[in-house]
Design a protein around this motif. Sequence first.
Motif, PDB file in Angstrom:
ATOM      1  N   LEU A 140       0.823  -1.214   0.000  1.00 39.33           N
ATOM      2  CA  LEU A 140       0.000   0.000   0.000  1.00 39.33           C
ATOM      3  C   LEU A 140       0.857   1.264   0.000  1.00 39.33           C
ATOM      4  O   LEU A 140       0.611   2.184  -0.782  1.00 39.33           O
ATOM      5  N   THR A 141       1.868   1.345   0.876  1.00 42.98           N
ATOM      6  CA  THR A 141       2.677   2.573   0.931  1.00 42.98           C
ATOM      7  C   THR A 141       3.558   2.700  -0.313  1.00 42.98           C
ATOM      8  O   THR A 141       4.123   3.757  -0.558  1.00 42.98           O
ATOM      9  N   ILE A 154       2.394   1.385  -3.669  1.00 40.83           N
ATOM     10  CA  ILE A 154       1.531   1.706  -4.815  1.00 40.83           C
ATOM     11  C   ILE A 154       0.876   3.068  -4.648  1.00 40.83           C
ATOM     12  O   ILE A 154       0.403   3.644  -5.626  1.00 40.83           O
ATOM     13  N   ALA A 155       0.892   3.607  -3.429  1.00 39.55           N
ATOM     14  CA  ALA A 155       0.338   4.942  -3.191  1.00 39.55           C
ATOM     15  C   ALA A 155       0.979   5.983  -4.113  1.00 39.55           C
ATOM     16  O   ALA A 155       0.331   6.958  -4.505  1.00 39.55           O
ATOM     17  N   PHE A 156       2.252   5.765  -4.465  1.00 40.85           N
ATOM     18  CA  PHE A 156       2.956   6.748  -5.297  1.00 40.85           C
ATOM     19  C   PHE A 156       2.501   6.716  -6.748  1.00 40.85           C
ATOM     20  O   PHE A 156       2.714   7.676  -7.496  1.00 40.85           O
TER      21      PHE A 156
END
Lengths: 97, 97
Positions: A14-15, A17-19
């Motif tokens: 998650l942290t 693909i957040a970008f």
Amino acid sequence: MTPTDWLGLLAGTLTTIAFVPQAVKIWVTKSADDVSYLMFGIFSVGIVLWLAYGIALAAMPIIVANVVTLVLSVLVIALKVRYGGRRGKREQEVDLP
Amino acid sequence: MTPTDWLGLLAGTLTTIAFVPQAVKIWVTKSADDVSYLMFGIFSVGIVLWLAYGIALAAMPIIVANVVTLVLSVLVIALKVRYGGRRGKREQEVDLP
């Protein structure tokens, strides 16, 4: 893989693909004025250190997540170099003859 | 504290304080159009999971860093709610009577 490893992998996914939506947003709008160089610069340096931390702990989720996050964070910086500083698409539209 | 703990704390400090210049930038410019809701939303959910991972590992640097990062990431979202969607300051200048 322990349940904790899976938790870490999900967290890292998650942290990481957040970008992607931030990079896509800059790419689509050709605008990155509001995105902070300082944020993504400091963040990228921190990710390099998290990577070293993960290696020191032999913690696979930390290592994998931070390699990919580093690539994406640097991509956002590269996109801001390309499109930031000016209202890219909007300005181009205004400047068209 | 082992050297690895210190490395993790330094890494966590950087990936945490990285959010401060982004929040300040939005606050000062009153503009957040180019900042992605999806990025900071997905990131915040991921940070909650990293926090759980740190608790499961009893890894103090991971726990401390992610508590503060969560606060700052949510702050960026709140600032975008307040100033995003429109060219805040610029638009206000244009709209002044």
